[in-house]
Design a protein around this motif. Structure first.
Motif, short mmCIF file in Angstrom:
data_model
loop_
_atom_site.label_atom_id
_atom_site.label_comp_id
_atom_site.label_asym_id
_atom_site.label_seq_id
_atom_site.Cartn_x
_atom_site.Cartn_y
_atom_site.Cartn_z
N LEU A 22 0.81 -1.22 0.00
CA LEU A 22 0.00 0.00 0.00
C LEU A 22 0.84 1.27 0.00
O LEU A 22 0.43 2.30 -0.54
N VAL A 23 2.03 1.21 0.61
CA VAL A 23 2.89 2.41 0.66
C VAL A 23 3.92 2.43 -0.47
O VAL A 23 4.64 3.42 -0.63
N LYS A 24 3.97 1.37 -1.23
CA LYS A 24 5.01 1.21 -2.25
C LYS A 24 5.01 2.33 -3.28
O LYS A 24 6.06 2.83 -3.69
N GLU A 25 3.85 2.74 -3.71
CA GLU A 25 3.74 3.73 -4.79
C GLU A 25 3.44 5.13 -4.26
O GLU A 25 2.90 5.98 -4.99
N ASN A 26 3.76 5.37 -2.99
CA ASN A 26 3.49 6.67 -2.37
C ASN A 26 2.04 7.09 -2.61
O ASN A 26 1.74 8.19 -3.08
N SER A 27 1.14 6.16 -2.29
CA SER A 27 -0.28 6.39 -2.56
C SER A 27 -0.89 7.50 -1.72
O SER A 27 -1.93 8.04 -2.06
N GLY A 28 -0.23 7.83 -0.62
CA GLY A 28 -0.76 8.87 0.25
C GLY A 28 -1.91 8.41 1.12
O GLY A 28 -2.56 9.22 1.80
N LEU A 29 -2.17 7.12 1.16
CA LEU A 29 -3.26 6.59 1.97
C LEU A 29 -2.92 6.66 3.45
O LEU A 29 -1.77 6.47 3.86
N ASP A 160 10.73 -1.17 10.92
CA ASP A 160 11.43 0.11 10.90
C ASP A 160 11.12 0.89 9.62
O ASP A 160 11.02 2.12 9.64
N PHE A 161 10.97 0.17 8.51
CA PHE A 161 10.64 0.81 7.23
C PHE A 161 9.24 1.41 7.26
O PHE A 161 8.98 2.50 6.73
N LEU A 162 8.30 0.70 7.90
CA LEU A 162 6.90 1.13 7.89
C LEU A 162 6.56 2.17 8.95
O LEU A 162 5.56 2.89 8.83
N ILE A 163 7.39 2.26 9.98
CA ILE A 163 7.01 2.99 11.18
C ILE A 163 6.65 4.45 10.92
O ILE A 163 5.79 5.03 11.59
N ASP A 164 7.30 5.09 9.93
CA ASP A 164 6.98 6.49 9.65
C ASP A 164 6.10 6.65 8.40
O ASP A 164 5.90 7.76 7.91
N LYS A 165 5.60 5.52 7.89
CA LYS A 165 4.75 5.57 6.70
C LYS A 165 3.31 5.20 7.00
O LYS A 165 2.39 5.59 6.27
N ILE A 166 3.09 4.41 8.05
CA ILE A 166 1.75 4.08 8.50
C ILE A 166 1.70 4.21 10.01
O ILE A 166 2.74 4.33 10.68
N GLU A 167 0.50 4.19 10.56
CA GLU A 167 0.36 4.23 12.01
C GLU A 167 0.23 2.79 12.51
O GLU A 167 -0.64 2.04 12.05
N ILE A 168 1.09 2.40 13.45
CA ILE A 168 1.06 1.06 14.01
C ILE A 168 0.74 1.14 15.49
O ILE A 168 1.41 1.84 16.25
N LYS A 169 -0.32 0.44 15.89
CA LYS A 169 -0.70 0.40 17.30
C LYS A 169 -0.62 -1.05 17.78
O LYS A 169 -1.35 -1.90 17.28
N THR A 170 0.28 -1.31 18.71
CA THR A 170 0.41 -2.66 19.26
C THR A 170 -0.36 -2.76 20.57
O THR A 170 -0.80 -1.76 21.14
N ALA A 452 -3.90 -5.66 -1.07
CA ALA A 452 -3.42 -4.28 -1.19
C ALA A 452 -3.55 -3.77 -2.62
O ALA A 452 -3.96 -2.62 -2.86
N ARG A 453 -3.22 -4.60 -3.59
CA ARG A 453 -3.31 -4.18 -4.99
C ARG A 453 -4.75 -3.91 -5.40
O ARG A 453 -5.03 -2.99 -6.18
N GLU A 454 -5.69 -4.70 -4.87
CA GLU A 454 -7.10 -4.46 -5.18
C GLU A 454 -7.57 -3.14 -4.57
O GLU A 454 -8.30 -2.38 -5.21
N ILE A 455 -7.14 -2.86 -3.35
CA ILE A 455 -7.51 -1.58 -2.72
C ILE A 455 -6.93 -0.42 -3.51
O ILE A 455 -7.62 0.59 -3.76
N LEU A 456 -5.68 -0.52 -3.92
CA LEU A 456 -5.06 0.55 -4.71
C LEU A 456 -5.80 0.76 -6.02
O LEU A 456 -5.98 1.91 -6.47
N ASN A 457 -6.24 -0.32 -6.67
CA ASN A 457 -7.02 -0.19 -7.91
C ASN A 457 -8.32 0.56 -7.67
O ASN A 457 -8.73 1.39 -8.49
N ARG A 458 -8.98 0.28 -6.57
CA ARG A 458 -10.25 0.94 -6.28
C ARG A 458 -10.05 2.42 -5.94
O ARG A 458 -10.87 3.27 -6.31
N VAL A 459 -8.97 2.70 -5.24
CA VAL A 459 -8.67 4.09 -4.88
C VAL A 459 -8.38 4.90 -6.15
O VAL A 459 -8.83 6.03 -6.30
N LYS A 460 -7.63 4.27 -7.07
CA LYS A 460 -7.29 4.97 -8.31
C LYS A 460 -8.52 5.23 -9.17
O LYS A 460 -8.62 6.21 -9.87
#
Length: 460
Positions: A22-29, A160-170, A452-460
């Motif tokens: 979901l964050v791969k293409e800088n979707s801004g989601l 570590d890669f995702l931590i500043d790109k999405i919100e993670i709540k444990t 994730a790819r299906e969600i990105l398709n729908r968002v686009k």
């Protein structure tokens, strides 16, 4: 109350790979990942860290947390669509193979190995011939062994890669999935917090199988029962199977018992590995790990008997947990027994274990009698399987062979899904082991990518 574009329930491989895609293409989601366990750095098991007994941590750090149960598995990536799930029932095999190769490349990017096992066709053919002569079928596969300690590093790199790109709540247990007008719209946690989103992705892993089953029933989703897998973990000297594990590493043998025609299989083989305890909300079961750099003198693997239940029975998970609870009742956790003692109709004792040639790698197991735990049908099929395996690798059917019990795979009821893993509720997706469609790292990761790819398709 915060509004998100996507909420992901579960931080195992399916959840992490959905996030990465979901964050791969800088979707801004705006993405929220909720995980009932701890983050990867906080997942410390007292047994492995301090050599103490199981402390009944809630939730168990072996089975819960960022990375899912796979974070502390032996880390086998099965680079074939022949096993590890049933995604080929939803996706064309050629596409599934491409996706498996893709997730492998992502694992490599975050620290995974490039070394593969199972490419020597001549040696594999020889093992297949020996297996066929013993009424066994070998399912060859190309496999990568990441290693238990390397899995931790890979998951840490991904987090570590995702931590500043999405919100993670444990340490956030989801209580309910919210819907409105036939569409998913968010979730409510156990502590009453409400989170809203246009898309909800449910990937709770095996640990969340019971919860997702209850939610599916509450939401009137159509489901069907998967088989329940019940069996033992076998521990033998590593030299007994060295000629096989050095070639294929993970040897998948299938057998149909002569007594009952039940399907029996080997599962999760750990050359030079160790046997471990898993704590499923207070229920202790057995599993195995295999490290990349640390070796023991033993090899362990599971023998599982698959049982399909017909109407009116609808509780295969509860059935498996009941059998595991018997072992916990008799042995205060996992039971270990020498094969010779089992065949002689007596329990194993600490003194008999000491006289054995195989030193247990799980020190916390209680010597006992598995015949008081496993139903006759399962036990007979397991003994038949051990005899068959002994023809392929002489030494397996030895009185010194150790059997740990019980090992149960709590596969979730399989909810009705589209080929994009969407449920009958619009914008509610379910994937991974928790949806009952995968049984391993590779296909679980693939399922997250597909969603994730299906969600990105729908968002686009």
């Amino acid at each position: 109350m915060k509004l998100y574009d996507v909420i992901i329930v579960g931080g195992g491989p399916a959840g992490l790979f959905a996030s990465l895609e979901l964050v791969k293409e800088n979707s801004g989601l705006n993405i929220l990942l909720l995980e009932k366990g701890r983050d990867i750095r906080g997942r410390i098991c007292p047994i492995s860290q301090y050599g103490s007994k199981c402390a009944n941590c809630k939730p168990c750090s072996i089975t819960c947390g960022i990375g899912g149960a796979g974070a502390f598995s032996d880390g086998k990536l099965t680079l074939t669509s022949d096993y590890g799930g049933v995604l080929d029932e939803y996706i064309p095999k050629s596409q599934l193979d491409e996706l498996i190769n893709y997730v492998d490349s992502v694992y490599v990017k975050f620290g995974g190995t490039r070394e593969v096992h199972g490419t020597d066709k001549e040696k594999i053919r020889d093992i297949e011939r020996r297996a066929a002569a013993a009424d066994l079928k070998l399912i060859p596969a190309i496999i990568k062994h990441l290693g238990t300690e390397k899995c931790y590093d890979i998951i840490k790199n991904i987090e570590d890669f995702l931590i500043d790109k999405i919100e993670i709540k444990t340490k956030k247990m989801v209580k309910e999935i919210l819907t409105e007008n036939g569409k998913a719209c968010g979730v409510v946690t156990e502590d009453g917090e409400k989170y809203l989103a246009k898309f909800v992705v449910v990937v709770p892993g095996r640990e969340g199988a019971d919860w997702f089953k209850r939610e599916s029933e509450r939401l009137s989703l159509e489901t069907k029962n998967n088989a329940v897998d019940v069996g033992v973990r076998v521990e033998i000297p590593a030299v007994v199977m060295e000629d096989i594990t050095d070639v294929v590493y993970e040897s998948k043998f299938i057998y149909y018992s002569k007594s009952f025609d039940d399907r029996v299989r080997t599962f999760c083989m750990n050359p030079y590995g160790k046997v471990v305890v898993e704590n499923n909300e207070g229920l202790k079961t057995v599993n195995g790990h295999s490290y990349k750099d640390i070796k023991t003198d033993n090899t362990n693997f599971a023998i599982l008997v698959s049982k399909e239940f017909t109407e009116p029975f609808k509780e295969p998970i509860a059935y498996g947990k009941y059998i595991a609870s018997l072992a916990n009742m008799l042995g205060d956790g996992v039971i270990v027994q020498r094969l010779g003692d089992l065949l002689s109709g007596r329990r194993s004792t600490p003194e008999r274990l000491k006289r054995g040639l195989v030193e247990p790698t799980l020190k916390d197991a209680t010597p006992g009698d598995l015949s008081l735990v496993l139903p006759y049908r399962f036990l007979q099929s397991i003994i038949e399987m051990l005899k068959a395996l002994d023809k392929v690798s002489p030494g397996i059917y030895s009185k010194h062979t150790l059997l740990y019990g019980v090992e149960v795979k709590f596969y979730s009821s399989r909810v009705k899904l589209t080929n994009k893993f969407e449920t009958q509720i619009e914008n509610l997706f379910a994937a991974g082991d928790g949806a009952g469609i995968t049984r391993g790292l590779a296909q679980a990761s693939v399922s997250g990518v597909v969603v994730a790819r299906e969600i990105l398709n729908r968002v686009k």
